[in-house]
Motif scaffolding. Structure first.
Motif, PDB file in Angstrom:
ATOM      1  N   LEU A  94      16.227  34.914  36.139  1.00 10.56           N
ATOM      2  CA  LEU A  94      17.650  34.553  36.027  1.00 10.56           C
ATOM      3  C   LEU A  94      18.374  34.835  37.347  1.00 10.56           C
ATOM      4  O   LEU A  94      19.198  34.040  37.795  1.00 10.56           O
TER       5      LEU A  94
ATOM      6  N   ALA B 218      20.375  36.837  26.945  1.00 11.56           N
ATOM      7  CA  ALA B 218      18.940  37.069  26.732  1.00 11.56           C
ATOM      8  C   ALA B 218      18.508  38.509  27.036  1.00 11.56           C
ATOM      9  O   ALA B 218      17.799  39.098  26.211  1.00 11.56           O
TER      10      ALA B 218
ATOM     11  N   LEU C 279      22.142  32.133  28.710  1.00 13.30           N
ATOM     12  CA  LEU C 279      21.024  32.943  29.193  1.00 13.30           C
ATOM     13  C   LEU C 279      21.429  34.390  29.487  1.00 13.30           C
ATOM     14  O   LEU C 279      20.588  35.290  29.438  1.00 13.30           O
TER      15      LEU C 279
END
Length: 149
Positions: free
Chosen positions: A115, A90, A87
């Protein structure tokens, strides 16, 4: 009681908002915030500066998520670390593929909060992290939206 953001982090974070404010000023008062960088390249409008800097900072914030992932790796949360490592790419990929849009950058910064919140809930971010992130995001997103066409 909310944890206090360390002074250095707060001051540096707020200093990092200045280019966003400069770019927003460029949208409100065209020509005032333009920079002439004849030595380095063409003249930058406030909006272009805002979009370039926003892209850089969104990518920089990918690194903070990567840092949180490193904290999860060595204590039995290896799978959690792997997900966070993935992640963490991202925000940079978002900026690469959608970044030269003020709206896309604003959305990217808002999604990044998810996040950050996840890292905070997992105990990987410092206790004061979300306070700082919410403040900075509340300043950055309106600046970006001012630059939207």
């Amino acid at each position: 009681m909310r944890p206090r953001v360390p002074r250095a982090a707060l001051l540096l974070g707020l200093a990092g908002v200045l280019p966003f404010l400069w770019g927003a000023l460029g949208r409100l008062a065209p020509g005032v915030a333009d920079l002439s960088l004849d030595v380095l390249g063409p003249r930058l409008t406030g909006r272009t500066l805002l979009l370039l800097y926003g892209t850089i900072i969104l990518c920089f914030m990918s690194g903070t998520v990567w840092g949180f992932a490193t904290r999860a790796g060595g204590d039995g949360r290896g799978r959690h670390a792997a997900v966070l490592y993935a992640l963490s790419t991202a925000p940079a990929l978002w900026a690469l593929f959608l970044g030269f849009s003020a709206v896309a950058l604003a959305i990217g910064f808002l999604l990044l909060l998810l996040l950050d919140r996840h890292a905070q809930a997992a105990g990987l971010a410092p206790p004061w992290w979300m306070g700082l992130r919410l403040l900075l995001t509340a300043l950055v997103v309106p600046c970006l939206l001012l630059a939207a066409p």
